[in-house]
Design a protein around this motif. Structure first.
Motif, PDB file in Angstrom:
ATOM      1  N   PHE A 134       0.834  -1.205   0.000  1.00 14.64           N
ATOM      2  CA  PHE A 134       0.000   0.000   0.000  1.00 14.64           C
ATOM      3  C   PHE A 134       0.865   1.250   0.000  1.00 14.64           C
ATOM      4  O   PHE A 134       0.557   2.238  -0.678  1.00 14.64           O
ATOM      5  CB  PHE A 134      -0.918  -0.019   1.230  1.00 14.64           C
TER       6      PHE A 134
ATOM      7  N   GLU B 175      -4.995   9.525   8.567  1.00 12.64           N
ATOM      8  CA  GLU B 175      -5.122  10.668   7.655  1.00 12.64           C
ATOM      9  C   GLU B 175      -4.160  11.791   8.028  1.00 12.64           C
ATOM     10  O   GLU B 175      -3.892  12.686   7.206  1.00 12.64           O
ATOM     11  CB  GLU B 175      -6.559  11.189   7.702  1.00 12.64           C
TER      12      GLU B 175
ATOM     13  N   GLU C 147      -6.443   9.508   2.441  1.00 18.09           N
ATOM     14  CA  GLU C 147      -6.945   8.173   2.103  1.00 18.09           C
ATOM     15  C   GLU C 147      -5.915   7.103   2.463  1.00 18.09           C
ATOM     16  O   GLU C 147      -5.570   6.229   1.655  1.00 18.09           O
ATOM     17  CB  GLU C 147      -7.329   8.070   0.626  1.00 18.09           C
ATOM     18  N   ASN C 148      -5.461   7.216   3.691  1.00 20.72           N
ATOM     19  CA  ASN C 148      -4.473   6.248   4.166  1.00 20.72           C
ATOM     20  C   ASN C 148      -5.165   4.900   4.436  1.00 20.72           C
ATOM     21  O   ASN C 148      -6.380   4.748   4.288  1.00 20.72           O
ATOM     22  CB  ASN C 148      -3.790   6.786   5.426  1.00 20.72           C
ATOM     23  N   LEU C 149      -4.394   3.929   4.893  1.00 24.02           N
ATOM     24  CA  LEU C 149      -4.920   2.556   4.991  1.00 24.02           C
ATOM     25  C   LEU C 149      -5.987   2.420   6.068  1.00 24.02           C
ATOM     26  O   LEU C 149      -6.901   1.596   5.933  1.00 24.02           O
ATOM     27  CB  LEU C 149      -3.756   1.590   5.256  1.00 24.02           C
TER      28      LEU C 149
ATOM     29  N   SER D 201      -8.411   4.587   6.918  1.00 29.94           N
ATOM     30  CA  SER D 201      -9.694   5.006   6.357  1.00 29.94           C
ATOM     31  C   SER D 201     -10.153   4.068   5.244  1.00 29.94           C
ATOM     32  O   SER D 201     -11.353   3.779   5.111  1.00 29.94           O
ATOM     33  CB  SER D 201      -9.592   6.440   5.829  1.00 29.94           C
ATOM     34  N   ARG D 202      -9.224   3.588   4.436  1.00 37.95           N
ATOM     35  CA  ARG D 202      -9.598   2.670   3.361  1.00 37.95           C
ATOM     36  C   ARG D 202     -10.147   1.354   3.917  1.00 37.95           C
ATOM     37  O   ARG D 202     -11.157   0.821   3.434  1.00 37.95           O
ATOM     38  CB  ARG D 202      -8.370   2.397   2.468  1.00 37.95           C
ATOM     39  N   SER D 203      -9.509   0.800   4.953  1.00 45.30           N
ATOM     40  CA  SER D 203      -9.986  -0.457   5.542  1.00 45.30           C
ATOM     41  C   SER D 203     -11.309  -0.263   6.276  1.00 45.30           C
ATOM     42  O   SER D 203     -12.184  -1.132   6.251  1.00 45.30           O
ATOM     43  CB  SER D 203      -8.927  -1.019   6.489  1.00 45.30           C
TER      44      SER D 203
ATOM     45  N   ALA E 200     -13.622   1.871   5.472  1.00 48.32           N
ATOM     46  CA  ALA E 200     -14.656   1.968   4.442  1.00 48.32           C
ATOM     47  C   ALA E 200     -15.059   0.589   3.924  1.00 48.32           C
ATOM     48  O   ALA E 200     -16.261   0.318   3.709  1.00 48.32           O
ATOM     49  CB  ALA E 200     -14.150   2.845   3.285  1.00 48.32           C
ATOM     50  N   TYR E 201     -14.100  -0.296   3.748  1.00 53.46           N
ATOM     51  CA  TYR E 201     -14.434  -1.653   3.277  1.00 53.46           C
ATOM     52  C   TYR E 201     -15.243  -2.411   4.335  1.00 53.46           C
ATOM     53  O   TYR E 201     -16.191  -3.135   3.993  1.00 53.46           O
ATOM     54  CB  TYR E 201     -13.147  -2.404   2.937  1.00 53.46           C
TER      55      TYR E 201
END
Length: 600
Positions: free
Chosen positions: A86, A113, A118-120, A122-124, A126-127
C-alpha cells in the motif's frame, strides 16, 4: 494543511514511490518483522506510517536508522507485506480474509489521515462498513480472523462491531426472534427447532467469541431454546476426538484437556433452561465428556439434573456411562451418577404431582422410567464389581407404582445372583426381597420355581402365590361373574417417598402378617379336607376286608390307600413342611416321632 495541499502531496508521494519501484533504487532501510526481513526505502514508508517515522526520528545515528525492528505487529510478516504494498502504491485486493489484518496492522503502524490522505486506516474502515459487515457470513469470517489480532482488534472495536452485526442479522434470519407466548412449565411443546443455515458458520469461532455472539443474540430477543441446535453443532465439532465411550487412561495432552474443559463448561452454561429443548442423548454425551474431562462439580450436577428432568425419554445407552477411573476394584459403569439422575427424576415427579392434574401422563412417564431402570439393573448386574449395597440402593429407588409386573426386577436379580455365586444366604435373601413375588407373570413363576439360585423361602413364596392365582381362576370359572368395580375418573399418583421408608416398612409388616394368617387358614382347611377323605376311605376298606379273610390281605387292608397326588395337594404339603414364615402352630405341641406321618 488544506485538503488541496494534501491531495497534491499525496499524488507527489505516489509518483515518487512509483519512480522508486520502476528505477530499482537501492534500499536504504531494513525492517525486521519477526523472523522475516524486508529491504525497503524510507521515503514511501515515512510518508504513510507514523510509527516508522517516529522510530527513525528517535534513532541516534544513521546506522540505527537503517535497521528497524517491528516485532509485535498484528498479523505478522504477512500483514506488514500488504501495508508495504500500500505504501508503494502496488495494487492488491481487499477481502473478508485479510480486512481484519489490514485494519489492525494499519492501526498499529499509525497509517492515519494525519500522515496521508486516504491512508490505509480510512480505506480499511470503508471496506468494513460498506462490504464486510453487510453480510452474515462475511461478518463471521472477519470475527474469526480478529481472534488472532487481539488486543488491537478490541481497541479498534472490530470485535464488538462484528458481534453486533452477527447478532442483528441472525435475529433477522431466524424464526426464534418472533414473540411467542410464555410457557408456564418452562417446557418446549413444539417439535425440535430446525437448524438455521448460519449455525454451521458459527462453529469456526473460538469459544469466547461464540459465547459473546450468543449472549448478544439473546439480548436482541433471540429465544434461548432456539440455541439448542447451534450448541449441539458446536459441541460435536469442538469436542470431537474424546474417548468418552471407552475406559482406561486418558489419551489427551494437558493443554488440550484444559481447552476442551473450558469449552464444555461454557456450553453447559449456555444450555436452554426449557424442558425438552435438548435431547437426552446429547445431554448424556455432554455428561460423559464432563466426567472424562473432570469439569467442575457444578457443571456435572447441572447435566445430571437436566437428564433427570427428561429421564422418561432416555434409552439404555444413555445411562451406560463408563467409569473412567476403571481399575480392578471399580465397576465398569458409573452407577453413582445414574443413581443421582434417578433421584433428580423422582424429585421432579414429586413437584409434578403437586402442580399438575394430569395423573395419566405422570403414570405413563413413571412406568417407562421403571422399565428403563429395571433394564439398567439387568445390564449392570453381570458386573462382578457392582457391590450389593449399590445394587440394592439403586433398585430400592425405583417406585413400586412404576412396576406393573416384577419380571424385569426378577431378571435383574437372577443375573446378579448368577454373577455373584459366593453370596451368603442372608445376602441372597436381601437381593430377592427387592421383588414382589405376587406380581410375577406366569412364565416368570415357572422359571423361578425351578431356579436353584433363589433361596428356598423365595421359591415357596412364588409357589404359594401361584397356587392362590390358580385357586382364584377356578373360583371365577365356577361362580357367576361379579360386576366390575367402578373405575376412578383419573388416577393421580401419590408422590414417591425419598427420605423416609417407615410408612412403607409398616405397610409391608402388616401385609406379611395378613399373609401368615391366610396361610394358617389354608393349612387348616386342607387338613380337614384330608381327614374327611381318609375316614371315607377307611370305611370302604373295612367292608372289603370282611369278604377277603386272608391274613396278608387283612393286614394290608388295615391301612387305607393314599389319595392321588395333585398339584394343589403336593404344593400344600410342601408349604406345611417348610413353614417359610416361621410361625409355630398355636395351641399345639410337636407330635411324637412315631405319629408324625400317621394317616388316621
Amino acid at each position: 494543511m488544506s485538503a488541496k495541499k494534501k491531495d497534491l502531496l499525496s499524488s507527489a508521494m505516489k509518483r515518487t514511490s512509483e519512480w522508486i519501484s520502476s528505477q530499482e533504487v537501492s534500499s536504504d532501510v531494513t525492517v525486521h518483522v519477526g523472523e522475516a526481513s524486508f529491504s525497503l526505502h524510507k521515503f514511501p514508508l515515512l510518508s504513510k506510517c507514523g510509527l516508522i517515522k517516529k522510530l527513525v526520528s528517535e534513532s541516534k545515528n544513521d546506522s540505527d536508522a537503517t535497521v528497524i525492528k517491528i516485532p509485535d505487529i498484528p498479523g505478522g510478516s504477512e500483514a506488514f507485506e500488504l501495508t508495504t504494498k500500500f505504501c508503494y502504491g502496488i495494487n492488491f485486493d481487499m477481502s473478508t480474509e485479510n480486512i481484519a489484518m489490514l485494519r489492525c496492522a494499519s492501526e498499529y503502524l499509525e497509517m492515519t489521515e494525519e500522515h496521508s490522505v486516504e491512508n490505509l486506516v480510512s480505506r480499511s474502515e470503508a471496506y468494513l462498513t460498506e462490504v464486510a459487515l453487510k453480510s452474515l457470513s462475511s461478518a463471521i469470517t472477519v470475527l474469526h480472523k480478529s481472534e488472532d489480532l487481539l488486543p488491537v482488534a478490541e481497541r479498534v472495536k472490530l470485535v464488538s462491531r462484528c458481534i453486533d452485526a452477527i447478532a442483528y442479522m441472525t435475529c433477522q434470519e431466524s424464526q426464534f426472534c418472533s414473540p411467542t407466548s410464555n410457557n408456564s412449565n418452562n417446557e418446549v411443546v413444539s417439535k425440535q427447532p430446525v437448524v438455521d443455515w448460519w449455525a454451521e458458520d458459527l462453529t469456526v469461532l473460538r469459544i469466547d467469541s461464540f459465547q459473546r455472539v450468543l449472549i448478544a443474540m439473546m439480548a436482541r430477543g433471540f429465544k434461548q431454546y432456539g440455541l439448542g441446535p447451534v450448541l449441539m453443532l458446536y459441541a460435536q465439532k469442538s469436542l470431537r476426538g474424546l474417548e468418552i465411550f471407552g475406559k482406561g487412561t486418558k489419551k489427551i495432552e494437558p493443554k488440550q484437556e484444559h481447552e476442551k474443559r473450558v469449552i464444555l463448561e461454557t456450553i453447559v452454561s449456555l444450555l436452554p433452561r426449557e424442558r425438552n429443548a435438548m435431547s437426552v442423548s446429547f445431554l448424556s454425551m455432554l455428561l460423559r465428556a464432563a466426567i472424562y474431562l473432570e469439569t467442575t462439580v457444578a457443571c456435572r450436577l447441572d447435566l445430571e439434573k437436566r437428564m433427570g428432568l427428561q429421564l422418561s425419554q432416555a434409552v439404555l445407552d444413555d445411562l451406560l456411562i463408563p467409569s473412567y477411573s476403571f481399575t480392578g476394584e471399580h465397576s465398569l459403569f458409573d452407577t453413582d451418577t445414574v443413581q443421582r439422575i434417578l433421584m433428580n427424576y423422582l424429585e421432579f415427579e414429586v413437584e409434578g404431582v403437586r402442580l399438575s392434574n394430569n395423573g395419566a401422563d405422570l403414570a405413563g412417564d413413571m412406568e417407562r422410567v421403571g422399565k428403563l431402570m429395571e433394564t439398567y439393573l439387568a445390564e449392570i448386574a453381570s458386573d462382578r464389581n457392582v457391590s450389593l449395597q449399590k445394587f440394592i440402593g439403586l433398585a430400592e429407588l425405583i417406585p413400586e407404582q412404576s412396576r406393573v409386573t416384577e419380571d424385569g426386577m426378577y431378571r435383574a436379580v437372577d443375573i446378579y445372583l448368577k454373577a455373584h455365586p459366593n453370596m451368603s444366604d442372608v445376602e441372597r435373601k436381601k437381593v430377592c426381597s427387592l421383588m414382589d413375588c405376587q406380581k410375577l407373570s406366569r412364565e416368570a413363576c415357572a422359571h423361578a420355581a425351578q431356579n436353584d439360585r433363589l433361596p428356598v423361602q423365595t421359591i415357596v413364596q412364588v409357589l404359594y402365590y401361584e397356587q392362590q392365582r390358580l385357586r382364584g381362576e377356578v373360583t371365577n370359572d365356577t361362580d357367576p361373574p361379579a360386576a366390575p368395580p367402578p373405575q376412578p375418573a383419573t388416577a393421580v399418583l401419590p408422590p414417591p417417598k425419598l427420605s423416609s421408608y417407615n410408612d412403607e416398612l409398616s405397610k409391608v409388616k402388616r401385609e406379611n402378617q395378613d399373609l401368615k394368617l391366610e396361610l394358617l387358614k389354608m393349612k387348616m382347611k386342607l387338613k380337614e379336607f384330608e381327614k374327611d377323605n381318609t375316614e371315607k376311605r377307611s370305611s370302604s376298606t373295612t367292608t372289603m376286608s370282611s369278604n377277603h379273610s386272608s391274613p396278608r390281605s387283612t393286614a394290608s387292608m388295615d391301612k387305607p390307600p393314599l389319595p392321588r397326588k395333585s398339584f394343589m395337594n403336593s404344593v400344600s404339603k410342601k408349604l406345611g413342611k417348610l413353614n417359610p414364615f416361621g410361625i409355630p402352630p398355636r395351641g399345639r405341641t410337636k407330635p411324637p416321632k412315631d405319629r408324625r406321618h400317621s394317616i388316621s
